[in-house]
Design a protein around this motif. Structure first.
Motif, PDB file in Angstrom:
ATOM      1  N   LEU A  22       0.826  -1.211   0.000  1.00 41.61           N
ATOM      2  CA  LEU A  22       0.000   0.000   0.000  1.00 41.61           C
ATOM      3  C   LEU A  22       0.856   1.256   0.000  1.00 41.61           C
ATOM      4  O   LEU A  22       0.515   2.264  -0.632  1.00 41.61           O
ATOM      5  CB  LEU A  22      -0.928  -0.010   1.219  1.00 41.61           C
ATOM      6  CG  LEU A  22      -2.061  -1.042   1.197  1.00 41.61           C
ATOM      7  CD1 LEU A  22      -2.697  -1.141   2.568  1.00 41.61           C
ATOM      8  CD2 LEU A  22      -3.107  -0.686   0.143  1.00 41.61           C
ATOM      9  N   ALA A  23       1.959   1.205   0.738  1.00 37.74           N
ATOM     10  CA  ALA A  23       2.800   2.394   0.878  1.00 37.74           C
ATOM     11  C   ALA A  23       3.743   2.608  -0.299  1.00 37.74           C
ATOM     12  O   ALA A  23       4.166   3.736  -0.554  1.00 37.74           O
ATOM     13  CB  ALA A  23       3.605   2.315   2.174  1.00 37.74           C
ATOM     14  N   THR A  24       4.069   1.528  -1.039  1.00 32.93           N
ATOM     15  CA  THR A  24       5.122   1.658  -2.048  1.00 32.93           C
ATOM     16  C   THR A  24       4.661   1.381  -3.469  1.00 32.93           C
ATOM     17  O   THR A  24       5.459   1.503  -4.404  1.00 32.93           O
ATOM     18  CB  THR A  24       6.274   0.692  -1.723  1.00 32.93           C
ATOM     19  OG1 THR A  24       5.793  -0.662  -1.718  1.00 32.93           O
ATOM     20  CG2 THR A  24       6.885   1.015  -0.364  1.00 32.93           C
ATOM     21  N   THR A  25       3.398   0.980  -3.652  1.00 30.83           N
ATOM     22  CA  THR A  25       2.909   0.731  -5.008  1.00 30.83           C
ATOM     23  C   THR A  25       1.565   1.426  -5.206  1.00 30.83           C
ATOM     24  O   THR A  25       0.960   1.929  -4.260  1.00 30.83           O
ATOM     25  CB  THR A  25       2.721  -0.789  -5.271  1.00 30.83           C
ATOM     26  OG1 THR A  25       1.540  -1.246  -4.599  1.00 30.83           O
ATOM     27  CG2 THR A  25       3.928  -1.586  -4.802  1.00 30.83           C
ATOM     28  N   ASP A  26       1.111   1.412  -6.449  1.00 31.57           N
ATOM     29  CA  ASP A  26      -0.204   1.978  -6.785  1.00 31.57           C
ATOM     30  C   ASP A  26      -1.225   0.883  -7.095  1.00 31.57           C
ATOM     31  O   ASP A  26      -2.254   1.150  -7.728  1.00 31.57           O
ATOM     32  CB  ASP A  26      -0.069   2.912  -8.002  1.00 31.57           C
ATOM     33  CG  ASP A  26       0.777   4.136  -7.687  1.00 31.57           C
ATOM     34  OD1 ASP A  26       0.626   4.688  -6.588  1.00 31.57           O
ATOM     35  OD2 ASP A  26       1.599   4.518  -8.545  1.00 31.57           O
ATOM     36  N   GLU A  27      -0.948  -0.331  -6.665  1.00 35.25           N
ATOM     37  CA  GLU A  27      -1.871  -1.435  -6.921  1.00 35.25           C
ATOM     38  C   GLU A  27      -3.220  -1.159  -6.263  1.00 35.25           C
ATOM     39  O   GLU A  27      -3.294  -0.568  -5.181  1.00 35.25           O
ATOM     40  CB  GLU A  27      -1.299  -2.751  -6.379  1.00 35.25           C
ATOM     41  CG  GLU A  27       0.018  -3.180  -6.987  1.00 35.25           C
ATOM     42  CD  GLU A  27      -0.144  -3.664  -8.416  1.00 35.25           C
ATOM     43  OE1 GLU A  27      -1.296  -3.772  -8.889  1.00 35.25           O
ATOM     44  OE2 GLU A  27       0.888  -3.947  -9.061  1.00 35.25           O
ATOM     45  N   LYS A  28      -4.279  -1.600  -6.921  1.00 32.99           N
ATOM     46  CA  LYS A  28      -5.613  -1.440  -6.361  1.00 32.99           C
ATOM     47  C   LYS A  28      -5.749  -2.263  -5.082  1.00 32.99           C
ATOM     48  O   LYS A  28      -5.043  -3.251  -4.875  1.00 32.99           O
ATOM     49  CB  LYS A  28      -6.667  -1.867  -7.378  1.00 32.99           C
ATOM     50  CG  LYS A  28      -6.707  -1.002  -8.640  1.00 32.99           C
ATOM     51  CD  LYS A  28      -7.777  -1.503  -9.598  1.00 32.99           C
ATOM     52  CE  LYS A  28      -7.849  -0.632 -10.855  1.00 32.99           C
ATOM     53  NZ  LYS A  28      -8.881  -1.123 -11.800  1.00 32.99           N
ATOM     54  N   ILE A  29      -6.712  -1.881  -4.237  1.00 28.17           N
ATOM     55  CA  ILE A  29      -6.918  -2.566  -2.966  1.00 28.17           C
ATOM     56  C   ILE A  29      -7.211  -4.042  -3.185  1.00 28.17           C
ATOM     57  O   ILE A  29      -6.657  -4.907  -2.507  1.00 28.17           O
ATOM     58  CB  ILE A  29      -8.062  -1.916  -2.159  1.00 28.17           C
ATOM     59  CG1 ILE A  29      -7.774  -0.431  -1.912  1.00 28.17           C
ATOM     60  CG2 ILE A  29      -8.281  -2.662  -0.848  1.00 28.17           C
ATOM     61  CD1 ILE A  29      -6.509  -0.161  -1.148  1.00 28.17           C
ATOM     62  N   GLU A  30      -8.066  -4.349  -4.165  1.00 29.82           N
ATOM     63  CA  GLU A  30      -8.388  -5.746  -4.409  1.00 29.82           C
ATOM     64  C   GLU A  30      -7.185  -6.531  -4.919  1.00 29.82           C
ATOM     65  O   GLU A  30      -7.031  -7.720  -4.655  1.00 29.82           O
ATOM     66  CB  GLU A  30      -9.555  -5.882  -5.396  1.00 29.82           C
ATOM     67  CG  GLU A  30      -9.378  -5.148  -6.718  1.00 29.82           C
ATOM     68  CD  GLU A  30      -9.967  -3.739  -6.688  1.00 29.82           C
ATOM     69  OE1 GLU A  30     -10.415  -3.286  -7.754  1.00 29.82           O
ATOM     70  OE2 GLU A  30      -9.983  -3.129  -5.585  1.00 29.82           O
ATOM     71  N   THR A  31      -6.291  -5.830  -5.648  1.00 32.09           N
ATOM     72  CA  THR A  31      -5.069  -6.484  -6.123  1.00 32.09           C
ATOM     73  C   THR A  31      -4.131  -6.772  -4.966  1.00 32.09           C
ATOM     74  O   THR A  31      -3.522  -7.850  -4.887  1.00 32.09           O
ATOM     75  CB  THR A  31      -4.365  -5.604  -7.165  1.00 32.09           C
ATOM     76  OG1 THR A  31      -5.272  -5.327  -8.244  1.00 32.09           O
ATOM     77  CG2 THR A  31      -3.121  -6.285  -7.707  1.00 32.09           C
ATOM     78  N   VAL A  32      -4.007  -5.815  -4.048  1.00 28.79           N
ATOM     79  CA  VAL A  32      -3.171  -6.020  -2.858  1.00 28.79           C
ATOM     80  C   VAL A  32      -3.699  -7.202  -2.062  1.00 28.79           C
ATOM     81  O   VAL A  32      -2.927  -8.056  -1.598  1.00 28.79           O
ATOM     82  CB  VAL A  32      -3.134  -4.748  -1.992  1.00 28.79           C
ATOM     83  CG1 VAL A  32      -2.469  -5.027  -0.644  1.00 28.79           C
ATOM     84  CG2 VAL A  32      -2.408  -3.631  -2.727  1.00 28.79           C
ATOM     85  N   ALA A  33      -5.022  -7.280  -1.907  1.00 26.94           N
ATOM     86  CA  ALA A  33      -5.622  -8.392  -1.170  1.00 26.94           C
ATOM     87  C   ALA A  33      -5.245  -9.726  -1.821  1.00 26.94           C
ATOM     88  O   ALA A  33      -4.853 -10.683  -1.136  1.00 26.94           O
ATOM     89  CB  ALA A  33      -7.130  -8.234  -1.107  1.00 26.94           C
ATOM     90  N   ALA A  34      -5.351  -9.786  -3.139  1.00 28.20           N
ATOM     91  CA  ALA A  34      -5.019 -11.025  -3.834  1.00 28.20           C
ATOM     92  C   ALA A  34      -3.540 -11.351  -3.712  1.00 28.20           C
ATOM     93  O   ALA A  34      -3.158 -12.530  -3.587  1.00 28.20           O
ATOM     94  CB  ALA A  34      -5.415 -10.910  -5.307  1.00 28.20           C
ATOM     95  N   MET A  35      -2.689 -10.336  -3.717  1.00 27.43           N
ATOM     96  CA  MET A  35      -1.246 -10.553  -3.644  1.00 27.43           C
ATOM     97  C   MET A  35      -0.813 -11.121  -2.293  1.00 27.43           C
ATOM     98  O   MET A  35       0.229 -11.761  -2.193  1.00 27.43           O
ATOM     99  CB  MET A  35      -0.505  -9.252  -3.934  1.00 27.43           C
ATOM    100  CG  MET A  35      -0.616  -8.789  -5.380  1.00 27.43           C
ATOM    101  SD  MET A  35       0.116  -7.150  -5.670  1.00 27.43           S
ATOM    102  CE  MET A  35       1.855  -7.537  -5.547  1.00 27.43           C
ATOM    103  N   ILE A  36      -1.609 -10.898  -1.261  1.00 28.26           N
ATOM    104  CA  ILE A  36      -1.261 -11.471   0.040  1.00 28.26           C
ATOM    105  C   ILE A  36      -2.074 -12.733   0.338  1.00 28.26           C
ATOM    106  O   ILE A  36      -2.073 -13.229   1.468  1.00 28.26           O
ATOM    107  CB  ILE A  36      -1.439 -10.452   1.185  1.00 28.26           C
ATOM    108  CG1 ILE A  36      -2.911 -10.083   1.375  1.00 28.26           C
ATOM    109  CG2 ILE A  36      -0.584  -9.215   0.945  1.00 28.26           C
ATOM    110  CD1 ILE A  36      -3.182  -9.364   2.683  1.00 28.26           C
TER     111      ILE A  36
END
Length: 281
Positions: A237-251
């Protein structure tokens, strides 16, 4: 009120904590060659006693009666009856009184433990220097002196916990691979965790894995995994512009609403609010 006492055999300082020093405050320090036992005493604050030379005993309701030999230190908890003392030859001791909200973290993180108050020391010189510096800082009756004394006390806690962990590690020969198991789960934290399969992979039962893992890290495996996922989410969240849903999937969380709810419960803000606060850090 501040009070200092110095005699041939006893040196003691008592300080009233500063009103602003709510985190950690040292309220007393001293040293002596002790010949007599303390019996059935309760203190209003925490205390730590360093036995540099000599041997004796400690007794509390939580720990029972324990024998100890210097170099060692032991922790005393507020409003808990305790008794302790040296054998006939006496012992050389240093001590400090302390209080403040940081003590809750010391207990929660198991850096000090009421059931296991005695820590055998293999590096006495390091701890003795910290006690001596704490005492010198407390003699300097200034805001800076009291702040530095609190820092020394914090370092005493850390040094003792590290020495205790080193001894515990030497005694845990039956589980020398726990550090590797913890690291294996950390590396796979973004993947689904089948605890039974993970335990079998390491040749132990799920119950044994859970118990030993919690002893090693302070968290059961699934809670450890979730913390690792949330920490990685904060980094994304702090270092990329990925969407929230993308961040959720990445973790490893397919449901962005579940991710947002868990994130808010842990961090006190939504993922979007976290990104707004820390994006440029």
């Amino acid at each position: 009120m501040d009070f200092s006492l110095t005699t041939k055999d006893v040196e003691a300082i008592y300080r009233s904590p500063l009103g602003a020093a709510g985190g950690l405050a040292v309220t007393g320090s001293g040293r002596q060659h002790a010949h007599h036992a303390v019996r059935d005493r309760k203190l209003p604050s925490f205390a730590v006693v360093l036995v540099e030379r000599g041997q004796g005993w400690l007794e509390t309701a939580a720990s029972g009666r324990l024998s100890l030999a210097g170099p060692a230190l032991f922790w005393l908890f507020p409003n808990r009856a305790h008794s302790y003392g040296p054998d006939e030859a006496g012992w050389d001791e240093r001590w400090a009184l302390f209080e403040g909200s940081f003590t809750r973290d010391f207990v929660r993180l198991r850096l000090i433990a009421e059931r296991h108050p005695v820590v055998a020391l293999h590096h006495l010189d390091d701890v003795a220097r910290l006690f001596a510096k704490l005492h010198t800082d407390l003699l300097d009756d200034t805001n800076l002196g009291q702040a530095s004394a609190a820092l020394m006390l914090h370092r005493i806690v850390i040094s003792a916990a590290r020495q205790a962990a080193s001894v515990a590690g030497d005694r845990r020969q039956e589980r020398p691979d726990m550090a590797a198991i913890v690291e294996a789960l950390r590396q796979r934290a973004m993947q689904p965790l089948d605890l039974a399969a993970f335990a079998a992979e390491h040749g132990i039962s799920p119950a044994t894995l859970r118990r030993r893992f919690t002893l090693e890290t302070g968290l059961p495996p699934k809670a450890f995994q979730l913390r690792a996922r949330m920490d990685h989410a904060k980094q994304l969240l702090a270092t990329t512009d990925e969407k929230i849903e993308t961040v959720a999937a990445m973790i490893g969380l397919d449901d962005p609403f579940y991710f947002s709810r868990v994130f808010h419960e842990r961090e006190g803000c939504s993922p979007r609010e976290f990104r707004t606060r820390y994006r440029r850090v």
